[in-house]
Scaffold this motif. Structure first.
Motif, PDB file in Angstrom:
ATOM      1  N   ARG A   1     -18.814  10.668 -39.935  1.00  0.00           N
ATOM      2  CA  ARG A   1     -19.424  11.683 -39.072  1.00  0.00           C
ATOM      3  C   ARG A   1     -20.118  12.759 -39.906  1.00  0.00           C
ATOM      4  O   ARG A   1     -21.192  13.245 -39.554  1.00  0.00           O
ATOM      5  CB  ARG A   1     -18.356  12.328 -38.193  1.00  0.00           C
TER       6      ARG A   1
ATOM      7  N   ARG B   1     -26.328   4.558 -38.500  1.00  0.00           N
ATOM      8  CA  ARG B   1     -25.108   5.297 -38.833  1.00  0.00           C
ATOM      9  C   ARG B   1     -24.041   5.223 -37.742  1.00  0.00           C
ATOM     10  O   ARG B   1     -22.863   5.022 -38.045  1.00  0.00           O
ATOM     11  CB  ARG B   1     -25.458   6.758 -39.154  1.00  0.00           C
ATOM     12  N   PRO B   2     -24.360   5.395 -36.447  1.00  0.00           N
ATOM     13  CA  PRO B   2     -23.297   5.252 -35.432  1.00  0.00           C
ATOM     14  C   PRO B   2     -22.650   3.866 -35.434  1.00  0.00           C
ATOM     15  O   PRO B   2     -21.435   3.743 -35.270  1.00  0.00           O
ATOM     16  CB  PRO B   2     -24.043   5.528 -34.112  1.00  0.00           C
ATOM     17  N   THR B   3     -23.461   2.825 -35.628  1.00  0.00           N
ATOM     18  CA  THR B   3     -22.903   1.472 -35.680  1.00  0.00           C
ATOM     19  C   THR B   3     -22.055   1.285 -36.928  1.00  0.00           C
ATOM     20  O   THR B   3     -21.018   0.599 -36.893  1.00  0.00           O
ATOM     21  CB  THR B   3     -24.039   0.439 -35.655  1.00  0.00           C
TER      22      THR B   3
ATOM     23  N   SER C   1     -23.263  11.279 -41.219  1.00  0.00           N
ATOM     24  CA  SER C   1     -24.232  11.158 -40.136  1.00  0.00           C
ATOM     25  C   SER C   1     -24.855  12.500 -39.790  1.00  0.00           C
ATOM     26  O   SER C   1     -26.070  12.618 -39.623  1.00  0.00           O
ATOM     27  CB  SER C   1     -23.551  10.569 -38.898  1.00  0.00           C
TER      28      SER C   1
ATOM     29  N   ILE D   1     -20.273   3.560 -38.329  1.00  0.00           N
ATOM     30  CA  ILE D   1     -18.992   4.215 -38.062  1.00  0.00           C
ATOM     31  C   ILE D   1     -18.057   3.248 -37.344  1.00  0.00           C
ATOM     32  O   ILE D   1     -16.880   3.096 -37.702  1.00  0.00           O
ATOM     33  CB  ILE D   1     -19.207   5.493 -37.228  1.00  0.00           C
TER      34      ILE D   1
END
Length: 325
Positions: free
Chosen positions: A308, A228-230, A311, A232
């Motif tokens: 976000r 998920r961070p990647t 996530s 974003i």
């Protein structure tokens, strides 16, 4: 009655070397990051602010500055049907390229992360389209999606289907241009996702195997949440690049104006037409640039907020599941 006086020892004076060492420790971090900010101010912030200044001037490409214009440049641009058509075309091409691109990049990264022979060869191979110049890609795909005798239409005719007017109206030219964007950027994003997959701890996968999860379940319930961070980062960068697309639609035909009816003209092409086309009006062109900048910022902030939220929702769900075990 005697009073005992204690003599304070004088503080030893620091040498020049000690003073320099203390100053170096405090100043060195700022010196390391200073080149980036200096270059950003010169090639990033200054052009942005100067473009904002031009958007309020009657600036002709040939005759120069003709005086203040106020908000008339923005009023003119917002009153033009071509601006809104270019905005719609930009969003259409952006959605047709970014959404399939992210999905395909994740799947390709999952394949590259498996135990394959000649891993380095395949990983370098997916990056080759990114190295190819956009003009070359546009020329090649222009022949593939040529009307009548193009390679795609020839294949459709062989399969018994009707040929498609790729340079006509509707969504077909947007699909052709989006395919060029996907061809260039899918491999690049795949390597970003691959690096994120390789950073996932192996003990998480081992725990999933112990819980009798198969490969599909492990991919959907372990790999995707950890990416998920990647995602974003990739979504935001794809948004910024997709809304500023210029090379592919510009080179899609020989005229380079976005079609006879401007059916695939983007905002950047309209910006170019105002500034360097028949009007030679850099003030109105700068107004389009700033409106596009505001659109990119708003969409990027919206994407950031949504990703976000997704996530945080996923992590909260994961904690709840862990608590019920």
């Amino acid at each position: 009655m005697s009073v005992t006086r204690t003599r304070q020892m004088p503080t030893p004076r620091r040498t020049i070397g000690q003073r320099w060492s203390t100053t170096e420790v405090k100043v060195a971090p700022y010196l390391y990051v200073a080149p980036f900010f200096i270059v950003f101010l010169i090639v990033g912030m200054f052009p942005l602010l100067y473009t904002g200044y031009l958007s309020f001037r009657k600036w002709n490409l040939i005759r120069g500055d003709l005086g203040p214009a106020g908000w008339s440049n923005y009023a003119y641009v917002l009153d033009q049907a071509r601006f809104w058509k270019g905005l719609g075309n930009t969003f259409s091409i952006f959605l047709l390229s970014s959404v399939p691109q992210v999905i395909a990049a994740v799947l390709i990264a999952a394949v590259l992360n498996a135990n394959l022979r000649a891993k380095t060869f395949w990983r370098m191979g997916v990056l080759v389209p990114y190295v190819v110049a956009p003009v070359a890609v546009s020329l090649i795909f222009g022949q593939l999606f040529a009307d009548g005798s193009g390679a795609i239409n020839t294949l459709l005719t062989t399969m018994g289907l009707h040929p498609i007017a790729w340079h006509g109206g509707g969504i077909w030219p947007h699909i052709a241009i989006a395919s060029m964007v996907n061809f260039r950027w899918t491999g690049y994003n795949s390597l970003i996702f691959l690096a994120a997959m390789q950073a996932i701890p192996q003990d998480i996968y081992e725990a999933a195997v112990v819980d009798c999860a198969n490969r599909v379940q492990t991919f959907l319930r372990v790999t995707i949440p950890m990416l998920r961070p990647t995602m974003i980062f990739v979504v935001i960068t794809s948004t910024i690049g997709g809304l500023q697309i210029f090379d592919e639609p510009r080179m899609f035909d020989n005229i380079g104006m976005g079609g006879a009816d401007r059916q695939w003209m983007t905002l950047t092409m309209y910006l170019y037409e105002l500034g360097w086309g028949s009007q030679h009006n850099l003030g109105r062109s700068a107004a389009v640039a700033w409106l596009l900048f505001l659109v990119v910022v708003l969409i990027a902030l919206l994407n950031f907020a949504l990703t976000r939220r997704i996530s945080s929702t996923g992590s909260t769900t994961g904690h709840r599941r862990g608590g019920h075990r």
